[in-house]
Design an enzyme around this catalytic site. Structure first.
Site, PDB file in Angstrom:
ATOM      1  N   ASP A 483      83.048  72.282  41.394  1.00 18.81           N
ATOM      2  CA  ASP A 483      81.641  72.630  41.513  1.00 18.81           C
ATOM      3  C   ASP A 483      81.473  74.105  41.146  1.00 18.81           C
ATOM      4  O   ASP A 483      81.964  74.995  41.860  1.00 18.81           O
ATOM      5  CB  ASP A 483      81.210  72.369  42.971  1.00 18.81           C
ATOM      6  CG  ASP A 483      79.736  72.636  43.200  1.00 18.81           C
ATOM      7  OD1 ASP A 483      79.114  73.280  42.342  1.00 18.81           O
ATOM      8  OD2 ASP A 483      79.220  72.184  44.242  1.00 18.81           O
ATOM      9  N   HIS A 484      80.790  74.363  40.009  1.00 15.30           N
ATOM     10  CA  HIS A 484      80.723  75.726  39.473  1.00 15.30           C
ATOM     11  C   HIS A 484      79.863  76.654  40.334  1.00 15.30           C
ATOM     12  O   HIS A 484      79.855  77.866  40.141  1.00 15.30           O
ATOM     13  CB  HIS A 484      80.169  75.684  38.035  1.00 15.30           C
ATOM     14  CG  HIS A 484      80.838  76.675  37.136  1.00 15.30           C
ATOM     15  ND1 HIS A 484      81.321  77.882  37.573  1.00 15.30           N
ATOM     16  CD2 HIS A 484      81.122  76.633  35.803  1.00 15.30           C
ATOM     17  CE1 HIS A 484      81.855  78.540  36.585  1.00 15.30           C
ATOM     18  NE2 HIS A 484      81.769  77.802  35.485  1.00 15.30           N
ATOM     19  N   ARG A 485      79.105  76.095  41.286  1.00 19.94           N
ATOM     20  CA  ARG A 485      78.256  76.962  42.114  1.00 19.94           C
ATOM     21  C   ARG A 485      79.105  77.862  43.013  1.00 19.94           C
ATOM     22  O   ARG A 485      78.681  78.931  43.399  1.00 19.94           O
ATOM     23  CB  ARG A 485      77.312  76.106  42.969  1.00 19.94           C
ATOM     24  CG  ARG A 485      76.236  75.413  42.139  1.00 19.94           C
ATOM     25  CD  ARG A 485      75.472  74.408  42.942  1.00 19.94           C
ATOM     26  NE  ARG A 485      76.339  73.352  43.466  1.00 19.94           N
ATOM     27  CZ  ARG A 485      75.872  72.249  44.037  1.00 19.94           C
ATOM     28  NH1 ARG A 485      74.574  72.056  44.171  1.00 19.94           N
ATOM     29  NH2 ARG A 485      76.707  71.331  44.487  1.00 19.94           N
TER      30      ARG A 485
END
Ligand SMILES: Cc1cc2nc3c(=O)[nH]c(=O)nc-3n(C[C@H](O)[C@H](O)[C@H](O)COP(=O)(O)OP(=O)(O)OC[C@H]3O[C@@H](n4cnc5c(N)ncnc54)[C@H](O)[C@@H]3O)c2cc1C
Length: 1012
Positions: A483-485
């Site tokens: 998850d790039h967040r």
């Protein structure tokens, strides 16, 4: 009404005393005629049909499938009337799932099995219909107690449907009352599982009678989020993970705790929900009704066809994936070489899956972001515990993701035991929601399905997942999807690099992990200016095998032994001398069978003690000299002397006298000061006989296994204190030599290390010897007199005092290490309960000092010591190896011999293995019949789920050679199929192994068929 006809366990062979019910071929209430096969049973030889000899209807109680029933005991009944058969109490003894548990047409009308116990005015809580296909459910747990007040929306129980485990909520207020269904009972849909009463005084404690045992049910849903089955039933609330963070209390309204928990787990805004409970109370059903499908409905593509409703599993996966769409995902791949981990995991008896999970947890601990999760309110939830979901493909039930909890905090054996249990129960579809919900990280290993590259989608509540594919020339591709967040590309790359390092260098952590990192020092020999790389203290089987292994690898090794020749207790006072006596006793005993084979004139053998003793001494001396020559040839430096630690890198030697002298061992001299400096040390100093403080036990005429070899003739009357392996071997040998022997044992059950039935049968056989008496639960009070005129006074189980006059007394009361003279404190080596504790690599608390053999306790056997010696050597050489008692073995050299390798059924159960057992009596074996050696039996224990042999137990003459094949089965983890297919020579008793494997396979097939 005519008397019912009892169907009894038939006697199908002369030797059969009991049989195992393998399957019921007919259902209760079904009409049978003369000659109908109603059941199959397993005898000691094969699986046979049970026929009936009159007409009637099959009725319960039916003996449970897999239960053992004595010959002649009833296993079922025939009655003349179908209704009577159907209404009979089929469930009382029957655990067979299926027909008798199915609801009869009348079941809907009968609210409970004990209507008289239902309180007046009580409101039934019924088994809900949670899917279109559901006809019955298994009660998994009660979440509330009888008498507890419950409100609308309270979850009172969990039931298992054919698809998953679900909560049962109530929709009115009241006090929970009986008759309530028992946990594990199967209840038809619509039948009451409990009642609600309005008045606490009306609560009934009654239990509902079970309708049958739980059938194996469907797989648990993979992710946590399992929305309802059919849309109209409000009771279809998702299975809810324990431990989910509840949503905050709603503003301006109220919500049940369960509704808040459910909303919290799935990120649903509880303020947007209108409650349908009293006064607008939000209940779980309201949360479900408000859930994801509404928001996704707009994205539906219309295609031709009406479609069908998804089942619960399909919905769960679909909804989870929709939820995951909100994650901006990216992928990074590395190639890893897992060969080292594969070998180390095998040596550590660990599944590769668990070893990979442990490696991932170690890497996560260094990169904790991977274990965090983003929440939509722009928050990050950081988690300290690493819970890894491991996707496994299971036959017949697709993908399941059981969660290994606290992978970072637990050691490898604990994780493996937990994993075995999870997988076994997943296969039986008995996982609870909290066991497959809320991982903090997930691993999907499709490598075993031959996939060369793939990626996976993180489950809701996680930020990353590993996709592991099949290895190629470059190695095994491991792809992280994250998850790039909260995780950036560099984070993912560094995390992968750390994981790769752990997988490719298992020696850094895997073997030590088994012992929960008892030592922080890495395996290997510390560098330094030492006299020797390694000194080994003690020249018995443990020390000698260790020293030879190290020398073979080019290490400078001193084998310090307190005697002129190596060999230890095994050679000089244990295995070899006792087996020489046994060989003499065997020859005398075997003469008894000569006449039945037509050999006459040999039935009055006489013992020439002097000749036997001369042979014994000759064997010992030549074996000792051979051992010394071999040691020297292998470049082991044999140093005679008694060693004690001066520091953690030096020992002092006492070379003042001879060894092998039991009287000296207890009080060795202080040493002449010769000092040896070492890089590493291995303590293999054994455990001499232990004599408890009994009045008179120090008198002349009282012997131990150290001094019994000084006898100049077998005593006429001998008392042996202790019925362990040494005591019983000695007792029977002396009885064979013509002594009158009395064995006094303090415990009720002798031979604790031997499988219970085998030990019981052996004791029974020994007691038939006219020269041998065995008294258990005996307390020896005193020993008096002189050699040839001694008296032993003891109390029996009833407290009666007895005297026995004898020539000699042999104390066979166990062995204990003598640790004080070693001065372990000087090296910082800790002891515990009289032994030196070690990890599975045989390392003490001091990283470069190891201990093996009798001095560490456990099984005090020569081959155990030798194996541990080789394990310690491997660790010092930096190679992965561990000692695994679950594959160790032993032989008690009585006649017949008792022998074991691996686990008993009881031990397998304790280890979380669903085990099955088959046994065969020697009385049916042709070879045993020829030689007249028909006493005893052989048992095989297998892991039902894996179909592997985990133990074999013998009470059999020649078990010492037969056990060799069993050792290979257990140590290599052979499957029943492999043993069944092996070609065994005829006529030999090894054929019995194939027979047993085939019988077990047949039984497993029959029971699997019966359960379908
Ligand atoms: C009567 C009898 C029958 C047995 N039968 C069997 C059998 O059939 N099968 C089987 O597997 N096992 C059998 N055993 C057990 C077996 O003998 C032991 O388990 C085995 O010998 C243990 O090996 P070890 O290397 O740990 O110690 P040991 O064999 O006891 O060797 C230890 C050696 O270290 C020496 N030593 C002690 N302290 C020092 C020191 N400080 N410095 C230098 N040297 C020291 C001792 O003198 C000894 O030589 C039997 C035992 C007995 C008593």
């Amino acid at each position: 009404m005519a008397e019912p006809y009892l169907i009894r366990m038939p006697k199908l062979s002369d030797t059969m005393t009991e049989g195992r019910v393998v399957s019921w071929e007919v259902e209760p209430g079904e009409r049978v005629t003369r000659g109908t096969v109603v059941a199959t049973v397993e005898t000691d030889k094969a699986i046979m049909d049970v026929e009936v000899f009159r007409e009637g209807y099959l009725a319960g109680p039916l003996a449970a499938v897999d239960s053992m029933v004595a010959v002649g005991e009833p296993i079922g009944r025939l009655v003349d009337d179908r209704d009577e058969a159907l209404s009979a109490d089929a469930g009382a003894t029957d655990t067979t799932p299926g027909p008798e548990a199915a609801p009869s047409p009348e079941a809907e009308e009968r609210p409970a099995a004990q209507p008289q116990a239902v309180p007046r005015g009580a409101h039934p809580v019924k088994m809900p219909k949670l899917s279109d296909t559901m006809t019955e459910g298994t009660l998994v747990s009660w979440e509330k107690d009888i008498g507890e007040h419950v409100g609308r929306g309270t979850v009172i129980a969990q039931v298992e449907t054919d698809k998953a485990i679900m909560d049962v909520e109530v929709f009115r207020e009241g006090y929970l009352s009986g008759p309530i269904a028992e946990v594990d009972s199967v209840i038809p849909v619509g039948e009451p599982i409990a009642y609600l009463v309005g008045d606490a005084g009306k609560v009934s404690e009654a239990r509902r009678e079970a309708a049958g045992a739980a059938p194996p049910s469907a797989p648990p849903a993979q992710p946590a989020f399992v929305p309802s089955g059919t849309p109209k039933a409000k009771t279809k609330i998702p299975a809810m993970p324990h431990g989910a963070t509840p949503a905050p209390r709603p503003r301006g309204s109220r919500a049940t705790p369960y509704a808040r928990q459910l909303a919290g787990a799935h990120g649903i805004d509880i303020n947007s929900i209108t409650g349908s409970g009293p006064g607008g109370l939000i209940i779980a059903a309201d949360v479900v009704a408000s859930d994801v499908p509404k928001s996704t409905a707009l994205r539906v593509f219309q295609v031709p066809g009406a479609g069908r409703p998804m089942d619960a599993m399909e919905k769960a996966v679909a909804h989870s994936m929709v939820y995951s769409l909100s994650m901006p995902l990216f992928r990074v791949t590395v190639h890893i070489h897992p060969e080292g981990l594969l070998a180390a995991a095998k040596d550590a008896d660990s599944s590769l899956t668990v070893a990979l999970a442990k490696a991932a947890a170690l890497a996560i601990a260094e990169h904790p972001k991977v274990n965090s999760v983003y929440q939509h309110e722009d928050r990050i939830v950081e988690r300290s515990q690493i819970d890894i979901g491991l996707a496994v493909e299971t036959e017949g039930m697709g993908l399941v993701v059981p969660v290994l909890r606290d992978v970072g905090g637990k050691d490898l054996p604990a994780l493996n035991a937990h994993w075995r249990d999870l997988v076994n129960r997943a296969r039986l579809r008995r996982l609870k929601p909290e066991e497959y919900s809320n991982p903090t990280f997930t691993i999907s290993n499709m490598g075993m399905l031959g996939v060369s590259q793939f990626d996976a989608i993180p489950a809701p509540g996680t930020s990353a997942i590993f996709a592991i594919a099949t290895g190629g020339p470059q190695g095994m591709p491991v792809t992280i999807t994250a998850d790039h967040r909260i995780i950036n590309g560099a984070d993912a790359a560094k995390f992968l690099a750390t994981f790769k390092d752990y997988v490719e260098s298992p020696q850094r952590w895997l073997l030590g992990a088994g012992a929960a990192a008892t030592s922080s020092v890495a395996a290997g020999i510390p560098q330094g200016d030492w006299d020797y790389d390694v000194v080994v203290l003690g020249g018995g089987p443990g020390g000698e095998d260790c020293a030879r292994e190290l020398a073979q690898h080019g290490k400078r090794v001193a084998l310090i032994n307190d005697g002129p020749l190596p060999g230890g207790e095994c050679l000089w006072r244990g295995c070899i001398p006792s087996k020489t006596w046994r060989a003499g006793a065997d020859r005398m005993r075997d003469r008894r069978h000569d006449a039945r084979l037509g050999v006459l004139g040999t039935n009055a053998p006489r013992l020439d003690w002097g000749a036997l003793e001369a042979t014994r001494r000759r064997v010992l001396e030549s074996r000792g000299e051979m051992a010394l020559k071999t040691d020297k040839g292998m470049k082991v430096d044999y140093v005679q002397g008694f060693a004690r630690f001066e520091s953690e890198h030096s020992v002092l030697l006492d070379t003042s006298g001879n060894s092998n002298d039991p009287h000296r061992r207890a009080a060795p001299g202080r040493g002449d000061g010769r000092k040896l400096r070492f890089g590493a040390a291995v303590i293999a100093t054994g455990a001499p006989p232990f004599v408890p403080p009994i009045d008179g036990a120090d008198r002349a005429g009282v012997m131990t296994s150290d001094t019994v070899w000084e006898l100049d003739a077998p005593p006429k009357r001998l008392v042996i204190v202790g019925a362990g392996a040494i005591g019983l071997e000695m007792a029977q040998m002396f009885a064979d030599f013509g002594s009158e022997v009395l064995v006094l044992e303090a415990q009720q059950r002798p031979l604790a290390e031997v499988e219970a039935e085998i030990a019981r049968l052996l004791v029974g056989l020994l007691e038939t010897d006219p020269h041998l008496d065995l008294v258990t639960s005996a307390r020896v009070e005193s020993i008096s007199g002189e050699p040839d005129a001694m008296r032993v006074t003891y109390g029996d189980a009833e407290g009666q005092r007895h005297h026995f006059d004898c020539d000699r007394v042999l104390m066979a009361t166990g062995k204990r290490p003598v640790l004080d003279p070693l001065q372990l404190d000087s090296a910082g080596v800790q002891t515990d309960k009289g032994v030196i504790p070690v990890d599975p690599q045989c390392r003490t608390n001091v990283g470069h000092i190891y201990a093996v053999g009798d001095v560490i306790g456990g099984l005090m056997l020569a081959h155990t010591a030798a194996q541990q010696g080789r394990v310690a050597a491997a660790a010092l050489l930096g190679e992965p190896a561990i000692y695994d008692q679950a594959r160790d073995c032993g032989v008690i050299f009585t006649r017949p011999q008792a022998a074991f390798v691996g686990l008993s059924a009881e031990q397998a159960k304790d280890a979380g293995i669903d085990a099955v057992e088959v046994k065969v009596p020697l009385s049916i074996d042709a070879k045993a019949m020829i030689t007249g050696e028909t006493d005893g039996l052989i048992k095989m224990i297998a892991d039902k789920a894996k179909g592997r042999v985990v133990g074999v137990h013998f009470l059999a003459d020649h078990a010492d050679t037969l056990i060799g094949e069993a050792v290979m089965m257990v140590s290599a983890g052979l499957t029943l199929e492999q043993v069944a297919r092996a070609i065994h020579p005829h006529p030999t008793q090894t054929e019995l192994f194939g027979d047993m494997a085939r019988r077990l396979l047949a039984r497993l097939r029959r029971t699997a068929k019966a359960r379908k």
